[in-house]
Structures are given as C-alpha cells and as structure tokens.
Design a protein around this motif. Sequence first.
Motif, PDB file in Angstrom:
ATOM      1  N   GLY A  46      -9.432 -23.097 -27.352  1.00 11.73           N
ATOM      2  CA  GLY A  46      -8.847 -23.652 -26.138  1.00 11.73           C
ATOM      3  C   GLY A  46      -8.119 -22.598 -25.345  1.00 11.73           C
ATOM      4  O   GLY A  46      -8.382 -21.406 -25.477  1.00 11.73           O
ATOM      5  N   THR A  47      -7.176 -23.041 -24.550  1.00 13.15           N
ATOM      6  CA  THR A  47      -6.431 -22.163 -23.664  1.00 13.15           C
ATOM      7  C   THR A  47      -4.936 -22.346 -23.902  1.00 13.15           C
ATOM      8  O   THR A  47      -4.472 -23.469 -24.126  1.00 13.15           O
ATOM      9  N   PHE A  48      -4.197 -21.251 -23.846  1.00 14.98           N
ATOM     10  CA  PHE A  48      -2.737 -21.305 -23.927  1.00 14.98           C
ATOM     11  C   PHE A  48      -2.178 -21.208 -22.514  1.00 14.98           C
ATOM     12  O   PHE A  48      -2.611 -20.359 -21.732  1.00 14.98           O
ATOM     13  N   TYR A  49      -1.227 -22.080 -22.190  1.00 12.17           N
ATOM     14  CA  TYR A  49      -0.571 -22.060 -20.887  1.00 12.17           C
ATOM     15  C   TYR A  49       0.923 -21.836 -21.087  1.00 12.17           C
ATOM     16  O   TYR A  49       1.562 -22.563 -21.843  1.00 12.17           O
ATOM     17  N   ASP A  50       1.478 -20.846 -20.413  1.00 12.06           N
ATOM     18  CA  ASP A  50       2.906 -20.579 -20.420  1.00 12.06           C
ATOM     19  C   ASP A  50       3.457 -21.203 -19.146  1.00 12.06           C
ATOM     20  O   ASP A  50       3.302 -20.647 -18.054  1.00 12.06           O
ATOM     21  N   VAL A  51       4.073 -22.361 -19.266  1.00 13.06           N
ATOM     22  CA  VAL A  51       4.484 -23.146 -18.106  1.00 13.06           C
ATOM     23  C   VAL A  51       5.959 -22.906 -17.790  1.00 13.06           C
ATOM     24  O   VAL A  51       6.834 -23.370 -18.509  1.00 13.06           O
ATOM     25  N   ALA A  52       6.207 -22.159 -16.726  1.00  9.35           N
ATOM     26  CA  ALA A  52       7.576 -21.901 -16.286  1.00  9.35           C
ATOM     27  C   ALA A  52       8.063 -23.025 -15.368  1.00  9.35           C
ATOM     28  O   ALA A  52       9.243 -23.359 -15.342  1.00  9.35           O
ATOM     29  N   ASP A  53       7.140 -23.608 -14.615  1.00  8.43           N
ATOM     30  CA  ASP A  53       7.469 -24.662 -13.662  1.00  8.43           C
ATOM     31  C   ASP A  53       6.703 -25.927 -14.046  1.00  8.43           C
ATOM     32  O   ASP A  53       5.480 -25.989 -13.908  1.00  8.43           O
ATOM     33  N   GLU A  54       7.428 -26.917 -14.531  1.00  4.16           N
ATOM     34  CA  GLU A  54       6.765 -28.129 -15.024  1.00  4.16           C
ATOM     35  C   GLU A  54       6.004 -28.899 -13.952  1.00  4.16           C
ATOM     36  O   GLU A  54       5.149 -29.726 -14.263  1.00  4.16           O
TER      37      GLU A  54
ATOM     38  N   ILE B  97      -8.519 -27.408 -29.064  1.00  6.29           N
ATOM     39  CA  ILE B  97      -7.111 -27.619 -28.701  1.00  6.29           C
ATOM     40  C   ILE B  97      -6.657 -26.579 -27.692  1.00  6.29           C
ATOM     41  O   ILE B  97      -6.987 -25.399 -27.808  1.00  6.29           O
ATOM     42  N   SER B  98      -5.923 -27.039 -26.692  1.00  6.21           N
ATOM     43  CA  SER B  98      -5.214 -26.166 -25.772  1.00  6.21           C
ATOM     44  C   SER B  98      -3.731 -26.461 -25.935  1.00  6.21           C
ATOM     45  O   SER B  98      -3.350 -27.566 -26.346  1.00  6.21           O
ATOM     46  N   THR B  99      -2.897 -25.470 -25.636  1.00  6.26           N
ATOM     47  CA  THR B  99      -1.457 -25.641 -25.821  1.00  6.26           C
ATOM     48  C   THR B  99      -0.706 -25.241 -24.566  1.00  6.26           C
ATOM     49  O   THR B  99      -1.148 -24.383 -23.811  1.00  6.26           O
ATOM     50  N   MET B 100       0.446 -25.888 -24.357  1.00 11.48           N
ATOM     51  CA  MET B 100       1.319 -25.574 -23.233  1.00 11.48           C
ATOM     52  C   MET B 100       2.731 -25.362 -23.746  1.00 11.48           C
ATOM     53  O   MET B 100       3.299 -26.243 -24.393  1.00 11.48           O
TER      54      MET B 100
ATOM     55  N   THR C 125       3.680 -27.763 -12.372  1.00 13.12           N
ATOM     56  CA  THR C 125       2.290 -27.302 -12.468  1.00 13.12           C
ATOM     57  C   THR C 125       1.497 -28.024 -13.560  1.00 13.12           C
ATOM     58  O   THR C 125       0.279 -27.849 -13.648  1.00 13.12           O
ATOM     59  N   ILE C 126       2.164 -28.833 -14.351  1.00  9.56           N
ATOM     60  CA  ILE C 126       1.484 -29.525 -15.456  1.00  9.56           C
ATOM     61  C   ILE C 126       0.320 -30.395 -14.976  1.00  9.56           C
ATOM     62  O   ILE C 126      -0.760 -30.341 -15.565  1.00  9.56           O
TER      63      ILE C 126
END
Length: 121
Positions: free
Chosen positions: A90-98, A67-70, A100-101
Amino acid sequence: MKKVKARVKGKDRDKDKGYSGLPLAYERLAPLKLQWKHVILLTDGQSYTNSDFQTLIEEGAKNNITISTMAIGQVEDRRLLESLAEMGAGTFYDVADESTIPAIMSTETAMISRTYVEDNP
C-alpha cells in the motif's frame, strides 16, 4: 457482538490507539470473496501492543488484502506505519493537515478500484 466485546474486554483502548483493530479488520476481510480488499489505517498515536504485524500482513497478502497507512500529526510510530504500508503493498501518508484526509481517501479508493485490462493476442 459478544465475540467483539470479549476481544476488547480488558484492553485499554486509549493506549492501543487503533492498532488492536487491525487484526480484526484482516480477520473479517480474509474470508470475503471480493476482487479488492484494502485496509486504510489512520492513527495519531503510538502502538502499545506487541502484535506481530509482519505475520498479520503476510497472511493477509495470501488473501489478497492490502494496507495503506496514514500518520495524523506527530506520530511516534511513523516508521512502523511506513513499514506496514510497504509490507502490505500500500501507500504511507504523512498527514500534517487533517483537511487533506478526504482527498487521500478518494485517491486510495480510485487506486484500489481501477480496472486492469489484460491484452492477450
């Protein structure tokens, strides 16, 4: 469809913010005979569930599920999402700008689908 409706019945989906779907994703992926099984959890909310995510992810690992999370925007459960990704390999992504999804999704797809070569002389 009746099973799914029964599981959702009585739950306030606005308060759940997507976390209730996680056990269902694992349940559906577990029996599949696939080389890669990967969940990507995107959320902009807070979990109001008392789910045992650690057990869920540990059991999923036995079925080769990662599992990866955003975290999209200001997420209160950022530490939970980081922990889920770490436990789930998995990888954690801190998404400030959607915007980039899509790039993140492409990266995740490339990472999970790359082939591994084993060289046995």
